[in-house]
Scaffold this active site. Structure first.
Site, PDB file in Angstrom:
ATOM      1  N   ILE A  27       0.837  -1.205   0.000  1.00 47.43           N
ATOM      2  CA  ILE A  27       0.000   0.000   0.000  1.00 47.43           C
ATOM      3  C   ILE A  27       0.875   1.260   0.000  1.00 47.43           C
ATOM      4  O   ILE A  27       0.602   2.225  -0.720  1.00 47.43           O
ATOM      5  CB  ILE A  27      -0.939  -0.029   1.232  1.00 47.43           C
TER       6      ILE A  27
ATOM      7  N   ASP B  26      13.516   2.241  11.151  1.00 49.18           N
ATOM      8  CA  ASP B  26      12.546   1.432  11.887  1.00 49.18           C
ATOM      9  C   ASP B  26      11.655   2.414  12.649  1.00 49.18           C
ATOM     10  O   ASP B  26      12.154   3.168  13.496  1.00 49.18           O
ATOM     11  CB  ASP B  26      13.322   0.509  12.847  1.00 49.18           C
TER      12      ASP B  26
ATOM     13  N   ASN C  16       2.421   4.752   7.563  1.00 51.67           N
ATOM     14  CA  ASN C  16       1.721   3.611   6.985  1.00 51.67           C
ATOM     15  C   ASN C  16       2.295   2.263   7.392  1.00 51.67           C
ATOM     16  O   ASN C  16       1.613   1.240   7.285  1.00 51.67           O
ATOM     17  CB  ASN C  16       1.757   3.794   5.451  1.00 51.67           C
TER      18      ASN C  16
ATOM     19  N   SER D 113      -7.182   0.677   9.650  1.00 50.16           N
ATOM     20  CA  SER D 113      -7.660  -0.546   8.986  1.00 50.16           C
ATOM     21  C   SER D 113      -9.143  -0.705   9.279  1.00 50.16           C
ATOM     22  O   SER D 113      -9.635  -0.194  10.292  1.00 50.16           O
ATOM     23  CB  SER D 113      -6.922  -1.768   9.548  1.00 50.16           C
TER      24      SER D 113
ATOM     25  N   TYR E 260      -3.592  -6.645  16.627  1.00 46.84           N
ATOM     26  CA  TYR E 260      -3.711  -5.842  15.404  1.00 46.84           C
ATOM     27  C   TYR E 260      -4.964  -4.956  15.481  1.00 46.84           C
ATOM     28  O   TYR E 260      -4.906  -3.750  15.237  1.00 46.84           O
ATOM     29  CB  TYR E 260      -3.787  -6.771  14.192  1.00 46.84           C
TER      30      TYR E 260
ATOM     31  N   LYS F 181      -5.002  -0.819  15.620  1.00 49.11           N
ATOM     32  CA  LYS F 181      -5.598   0.009  14.569  1.00 49.11           C
ATOM     33  C   LYS F 181      -6.705   0.904  15.127  1.00 49.11           C
ATOM     34  O   LYS F 181      -6.884   2.041  14.679  1.00 49.11           O
ATOM     35  CB  LYS F 181      -6.116  -0.877  13.437  1.00 49.11           C
TER      36      LYS F 181
HETATM   37  P1  NDP Z   1       3.301  -4.968   3.433  1.00 51.58           P
HETATM   38  O1  NDP Z   1       3.730  -6.019   4.407  1.00 51.58           O
HETATM   39  O2  NDP Z   1       3.114  -5.307   1.999  1.00 51.58           O
HETATM   40  O3  NDP Z   1       4.288  -3.709   3.524  1.00 51.58           O
HETATM   41  C1  NDP Z   1       4.602  -3.135   4.755  1.00 51.58           C
HETATM   42  C2  NDP Z   1       5.954  -2.456   4.672  1.00 51.58           C
HETATM   43  O4  NDP Z   1       6.225  -1.863   5.963  1.00 51.58           O
HETATM   44  C3  NDP Z   1       7.099  -3.436   4.389  1.00 51.58           C
HETATM   45  O5  NDP Z   1       7.968  -2.928   3.420  1.00 51.58           O
HETATM   46  C4  NDP Z   1       7.776  -3.565   5.748  1.00 51.58           C
HETATM   47  O6  NDP Z   1       9.170  -3.819   5.679  1.00 51.58           O
HETATM   48  C5  NDP Z   1       7.552  -2.184   6.329  1.00 51.58           C
HETATM   49  N1  NDP Z   1       7.716  -2.195   7.774  1.00 51.58           N
HETATM   50  C6  NDP Z   1       7.314  -3.157   8.649  1.00 51.58           C
HETATM   51  N2  NDP Z   1       7.700  -2.849   9.885  1.00 51.58           N
HETATM   52  C7  NDP Z   1       8.362  -1.664   9.800  1.00 51.58           C
HETATM   53  C8  NDP Z   1       9.000  -0.821  10.745  1.00 51.58           C
HETATM   54  N3  NDP Z   1       9.073  -1.154  12.033  1.00 51.58           N
HETATM   55  N4  NDP Z   1       9.588   0.314  10.311  1.00 51.58           N
HETATM   56  C9  NDP Z   1       9.570   0.642   9.002  1.00 51.58           C
HETATM   57  N5  NDP Z   1       8.973  -0.098   8.060  1.00 51.58           N
HETATM   58  C10 NDP Z   1       8.382  -1.251   8.456  1.00 51.58           C
HETATM   59  O7  NDP Z   1       1.946  -4.386   4.072  1.00 51.58           O
HETATM   60  P2  NDP Z   1       0.702  -3.613   3.409  1.00 51.58           P
HETATM   61  O8  NDP Z   1       1.168  -2.723   2.333  1.00 51.58           O
HETATM   62  O9  NDP Z   1      -0.361  -4.596   3.161  1.00 51.58           O
HETATM   63  O10 NDP Z   1       0.248  -2.751   4.670  1.00 51.58           O
HETATM   64  C11 NDP Z   1       0.564  -1.384   4.830  1.00 51.58           C
HETATM   65  C12 NDP Z   1      -0.301  -0.833   5.945  1.00 51.58           C
HETATM   66  O11 NDP Z   1      -1.669  -1.024   5.617  1.00 51.58           O
HETATM   67  C13 NDP Z   1      -0.102  -1.525   7.296  1.00 51.58           C
HETATM   68  O12 NDP Z   1      -0.199  -0.574   8.331  1.00 51.58           O
HETATM   69  C14 NDP Z   1      -1.271  -2.493   7.350  1.00 51.58           C
HETATM   70  O13 NDP Z   1      -1.625  -2.821   8.666  1.00 51.58           O
HETATM   71  C15 NDP Z   1      -2.338  -1.671   6.671  1.00 51.58           C
HETATM   72  N6  NDP Z   1      -3.458  -2.432   6.134  1.00 51.58           N
HETATM   73  C16 NDP Z   1      -3.246  -3.455   5.228  1.00 51.58           C
HETATM   74  C17 NDP Z   1      -4.328  -4.158   4.747  1.00 51.58           C
HETATM   75  C18 NDP Z   1      -4.170  -5.296   3.769  1.00 51.58           C
HETATM   76  O14 NDP Z   1      -5.153  -6.048   3.578  1.00 51.58           O
HETATM   77  N7  NDP Z   1      -3.026  -5.466   3.126  1.00 51.58           N
HETATM   78  C19 NDP Z   1      -5.701  -3.838   5.182  1.00 51.58           C
HETATM   79  C20 NDP Z   1      -5.793  -2.751   6.099  1.00 51.58           C
HETATM   80  C21 NDP Z   1      -4.704  -2.079   6.552  1.00 51.58           C
HETATM   81  P3  NDP Z   1       9.706  -5.327   5.823  1.00 51.58           P
HETATM   82  O15 NDP Z   1       9.398  -5.974   4.533  1.00 51.58           O
HETATM   83  O16 NDP Z   1      11.165  -5.174   6.101  1.00 51.58           O
HETATM   84  O17 NDP Z   1       8.944  -5.922   6.997  1.00 51.58           O
END
Ligand code: NDP
Length: 258
Positions: free
Chosen positions: A23, A69, A96, A148, A163, A167
Site C-alpha cells: 500500500i 525502523d 503507513n 484498517s 492488530y 488500529k
Molecule cells: P506490506 O507487508 O506489503 O508492507 C509493509 C511495509 O512496511 C514493508 O515494506 C515492511 O518492511 C515495512 N515495515 C514493517 N515494519 C516496519 C517498521 N518497524 N519500520 C519501518 N517499516 C516497516 O503491508 P501492506 O502494504 O499490506 O500494509 C501497509 C499498511 O496497511 C499496514 O499498516 C497495514 O496494517 C495496513 N493495512 C493493510 C491491509 C491489507 O489487507 N493489506 C488492510 C488494512 C490495513 P519489511 O518488509 O522489512 O517488513
C-alpha cells in the site's frame, strides 16, 4: 482553479513509511504522479532504494530512500533530518508501516502483543509526532495514518486481537492530534482499508488460505488493489482537503457494512 488542478501536488514534499512495497509503494507512486517529491521510508532499505528508483524513473520526480525502523525514536528523528536535508520541508507525511500477527488471544505472548503495538501504534505516534513538529514550525501540513477496517470490526476467522486494538488506537490518535493541531493548520486523517492484495495478505502462509472465505463474505467478493487507495491519498495530501481533518476513510468494498 479547476477541480483536477486542485488535486495536483506540484512542489509538495512527502514521505511514506512502509513505502517500499504494498500500500505504501502505491501511495508513494500516486503522490509522485500528482507532482510531489517523495521519500520512501522503510525498514527494508534495499527494496526502498529500488522503489525510489522506479518511481523517479516513471514520474520524473525527486525521490529518496531512507532506511528506518518506525519503532526507534532515533531512526525516526534521523529520517526526518534526512528528508529535510533533501527536500527542505515536509508537506505530507504518510505513517503507513504496519504488521499483523495472528494468534488466539489466550495464547498471545506479551512479546507478540508488544511487537504489534510498537510498530502499528507507537510507530505511527513517533512518526506523526516528528512530522507534526516540523509542520507546526513551518505553518502547516497533512498527516495521513494507515488504520484498517480492523479498527471497526473483528476480522474472522483469523485471531488478531493486538492488530485490531492497535488500529483502533490509530484512529483515536489521529483524531486527538487533529484536534490539538487544527488551529495551527496541521491536518491529521486516517485511511481504513479493507482486505487489500499485498505481501501482507497474499504472501502470508497464515492469511493466504483465508482469502476465499473473505471474498465469500465481502459484498464485492474480491480483495482491493493497492491502487484503489491512491485517490484518497492524493486528496488527503493536498489542498483540496483543507477542511478535512480528524476523519477516518473506510475503503473496504462495503465489508464493514455487513
Ligand atoms: P506490506 O507487508 O506489503 O508492507 C509493509 C511495509 O512496511 C514493508 O515494506 C515492511 O518492511 C515495512 N515495515 C514493517 N515494519 C516496519 C517498521 N518497524 N519500520 C519501518 N517499516 C516497516 O503491508 P501492506 O502494504 O499490506 O500494509 C501497509 C499498511 O496497511 C499496514 O499498516 C497495514 O496494517 C495496513 N493495512 C493493510 C491491509 C491489507 O489487507 N493489506 C488492510 C488494512 C490495513 P519489511 O518488509 O522489512 O517488513
Amino acid at each position: 482553479m479547476g477541480i483536477l488542478e486542485k488535486f495536483r501536488l506540484d512542489g509538495k514534499k512527502a514521505f511514506v513509511t512502509g513505502g517500499a512495497r504494498g500500500i505504501g509503494k502505491s501511495i508513494a507512486q500516486a503522490l509522485a504522479e500528482a507532482g510531489a517529491d517523495v521519500a520512501i521510508v522503510d525498514m527494508d532499505g534495499e527494496t526502498a532504494q529500488q522503489t525510489a528508483g522506479e518511481i523517479a524513473q516513471a514520474t520524473g520526480r525527486q525521490t529518496l530512500a531512507v532506511k528506518a525502523d518506525v519503532t526507534s525514536p532515533q531512526d525516526v528523528d534521523a529520517m526526518i533530518e534526512t528528508v529535510l536535508a533533501a527536500f527542505g520541508r515536509i508537506d505530507a507525511a504518510f505513517c503507513n508501516a504496519g504488521i499483523c500477527i495472528n494468534v488466539p488471544a489466550e495464547e498471545m505472548t506479551l512479546e507478540q502483543w508488544k511487537k504489534v503495538i510498537d510498530i502499528n501504534l507507537t510507530g505511527v505516534f513517533l512518526t506523526a509526532q516528528a512530522a507534526g513538529k516540523v509542520m507546526l514550525k513551518q505553518g502547516g501540513g497533512s498527516i495521513v495514518n494507515t488504520a484498517s477496517m480492523s479498527a471497526h470490526i473483528v476480522n474472522v476467522p483469523q485471531p488478531q486481537c493486538a492488530y485490531n486494538a492497535s488500529k483502533a488506537g490509530v484512529i483515536m490518535l489521529t483524531k486527538s492530534m487533529a484536534v490539538e493541531w487544527a488551529e495551527r493548520n496541521v491536518r491529521v486523517n486516517c485511511i481504513s482499508p479493507g482486505y487489500i492484495g499485498t505481501d501482507l495478505t497474499l504472501n502470508s502462509p497464515q492469511l493466504k488460505p483465508l482469502i476465499e472465505q473473505w471474498n465469500a463474505m465481502g459484498p464485492l467478493h474480491r480483495l482491493g488493489r493497492p491502487d484503489e487507495l491512491q485517490a484518497i491519498a492524493v486528496y488527503l495530501a493536498g489542498d483540496s482537503s483543507a477542511f478535512t481533518t480528524g476523519s477516518d476513510f473506510v475503503i473496504d468494498g462495503a465489508f464493514t457494512c455487513i
